[in-house]
Design a protein around this motif. Structure first.
Motif, PDB file in Angstrom:
ATOM      1  N   THR A 151       0.483  -1.115   0.259  1.00 34.07           N
ATOM      2  CA  THR A 151      -0.206  -0.029  -0.111  1.00 34.07           C
ATOM      3  C   THR A 151       1.046   0.706   0.057  1.00 34.07           C
ATOM      4  N   PRO A 152       0.743   2.658  -0.397  1.00 35.67           N
ATOM      5  CA  PRO A 152       0.715   4.266  -0.032  1.00 35.67           C
ATOM      6  C   PRO A 152       1.361   4.178   1.264  1.00 35.67           C
ATOM      7  N   ALA A 161       4.332  10.165   5.085  1.00 31.95           N
ATOM      8  CA  ALA A 161       5.159  11.341   5.153  1.00 31.95           C
ATOM      9  C   ALA A 161       4.701  12.470   4.905  1.00 31.95           C
ATOM     10  N   GLU A 162       4.060  12.309   3.767  1.00 31.10           N
ATOM     11  CA  GLU A 162       2.825  13.679   3.956  1.00 31.10           C
ATOM     12  C   GLU A 162       2.558  14.171   4.691  1.00 31.10           C
ATOM     13  N   GLN A 163       1.509  13.699   4.938  1.00 29.08           N
ATOM     14  CA  GLN A 163       1.053  14.549   6.479  1.00 29.08           C
ATOM     15  C   GLN A 163       2.255  15.084   7.631  1.00 29.08           C
ATOM     16  N   VAL A 192      10.044   8.031  -0.213  1.00 28.84           N
ATOM     17  CA  VAL A 192       9.951   8.944   1.418  1.00 28.84           C
ATOM     18  C   VAL A 192      11.804  10.295   0.952  1.00 28.84           C
ATOM     19  N   ASP A 193      11.375  11.059   0.088  1.00 28.36           N
ATOM     20  CA  ASP A 193      12.945  11.819  -0.083  1.00 28.36           C
ATOM     21  C   ASP A 193      13.522  11.873   1.157  1.00 28.36           C
ATOM     22  N   THR A 194      14.953  11.343   1.090  1.00 32.00           N
ATOM     23  CA  THR A 194      15.982  10.902   1.438  1.00 32.00           C
ATOM     24  C   THR A 194      16.776  12.318   2.416  1.00 32.00           C
TER      25      THR A 194
END
Length: 397
Positions: free
Chosen positions: A174-175, A181-183, A347-349
């Motif tokens: 699932t995403p 992360a966006e939350q 997720v952007d490192t």
């Protein structure tokens, strides 16, 4: 922490390779750990990997074997917990293993041995395990993470997201990691299927689909990637280790660059053709000395080059030499997440610590494994990232 909730030091969402490794590491440090997963089966992706024998690491894994918007990000974790460290763990559980090719390590027996090992390590750390259990909401306040789950509310000082990427949705992908992360204000590099077979337009399939099941030893190149392995023709396009490897680079280049295939990677092709210049044999017959005959015949026919070499003009021979060394193919797309080995992106490192995997803007929040924008080559590299990133978070959370 507030009353009325199950209280833990660390809650880990996702009980796959990275989640179990992180839970065991944190638990054995004396942390009270809860491991949660919504899918009913434990370690299913481990179980089906490597043809049921789990390609659990690669002897040669180093940061240069991984794709990421920040290629250096994975280096500290990989150097602190190496393939040799994981091998030592495997051997401590008396799991027999062997090397196949190119440093790829597999269990001699079933991949279930790796799952059983990780479960035993979690038990040693007294990890509490809720599976299946759905996480319905995640909040952060008063220095704690508060989870609403299908079992009961949870409060934890640290939260580790180990829920993976989007590959193989039929076994629970699932995403979730991206949404969390966006939350919490972290960027997400657009996810894409990687280490995945490639599809092609009807014209290509008309020319080569009859070769389905035939493989050839080639070198492939695209967007800075270069691999020497087998290419497999399929009824939908191209697959095999060489194509799976280069697919990640093709995807990272946003599918804008074609893939170049060297069909005779061991040869000085112009020199070889010059040595056979007076031959009355068809070019495909000569090529069949160095590649599967059916591949030679179809490739020459598709390019209008199946003539006796002695009858070909110098220009045509030069064209053949260049085309054999740089057969340029443009895929129409991939075969998707159900056929992919791993997810590119995540997720952007830049928002994470390379030493601990902790979010820079939210203390106590960690992301590990496939959900992070670190994608390894084929052959055990992605499992090694799972172990190394999990270890980094497990000793910090």
């Amino acid at each position: 922490m507030s009353t009325g909730k199950a209280a833990f030091d660390v809650a880990i969402i996702g009980a796959g390779a990275a989640g179990m490794m992180c839970a065991a590491t944190a638990g054995q440090r004396g942390r009270r750990v809860l491991l949660i997963d919504h899918y009913a089966k434990v370690g299913e992706k481990i179980r089906i990997s490597g043809g049921g024998r789990c390609n659990f690491t690669n002897l040669h894994a180093k940061h240069a074997d991984y794709l990421s918007a920040d290629p250096a990000f994975c280096r500290p974790a990989l150097e602190r917990y190496t393939p040799r460290d994981f091998i030592a763990l495997v051997e401590s559980h008396r799991i027999a293993w062997h090397e196949k090719t190119l440093g790829q390590l597999f269990c001699d027996e079933s991949s279930m041995r790796i799952i059983d090992m990780l479960r035993a390590e979690c038990a040693k750390g007294r990890v509490e395990w809720w599976q299946p259990c759905e996480v319905r909401d995640v909040r952060h306040d008063a220095g704690a993470f508060r989870l609403e789950t299908s079992r009961s509310p949870v409060a934890a000082r640290s939260l580790v997201i180990a829920s993976g990427g989007l590959t193989v949705p039929k076994i629970g992908a699932t995403p979730f990691a991206y949404k969390v992360a966006e939350q919490f204000g972290l960027a997400v590099v657009a996810p894409k299927p990687a280490l995945v077979p490639l599809g092609f337009e009807p014209r290509f399939l008309e020319q080569f689909a009859e070769l389905s099941g035939v493989s050839a030893d080639v070198e492939v190149r695209c967007a800075g990637g270069r691999f020497r392995e087998n290419l497999l023709f399929t009824h939908r396009g191209l697959s095999g280790p060489a194509i799976l490897q280069i697919s990640s680079y093709w995807q990272q280049a946003r599918a804008a660059e074609p893939i170049q295939v060297n069909l005779l990677p061991d040869m000085d092709i112009p020199r070889w053709l010059a040595s056979r210049r007076r031959s009355r044999a068809l070019l495909s017959t000569l090529l069949a000395e160095h590649m599967p005959r059916r591949v030679a015949q179809r490739w020459c026919a598709a390019r209008g080059l199946d003539l006796p070499l002695a009858q070909m003009s110098d220009e045509a021979v030069g064209h053949a030499a260049r085309s054999l060394a740089e057969w340029t193919v443009q895929p129409s797309g991939t075969l998707g997440y159900n056929k992919a080995e791993v997810t590119l992106g995540g997720v952007d490192t830049r928002g994470l610590s390379p030493d601990t995997m902790e979010a820079r803007n939210v203390r106590g929040l960690y992301f590990i494994g496939e959900g992070v924008d670190v994608t390894g080559h084929l052959g055990g590299f992605n499992f090694q990232w799972a172990w190394s990133s999990a270890r980094a978070a497990g000793v910090a959370a």
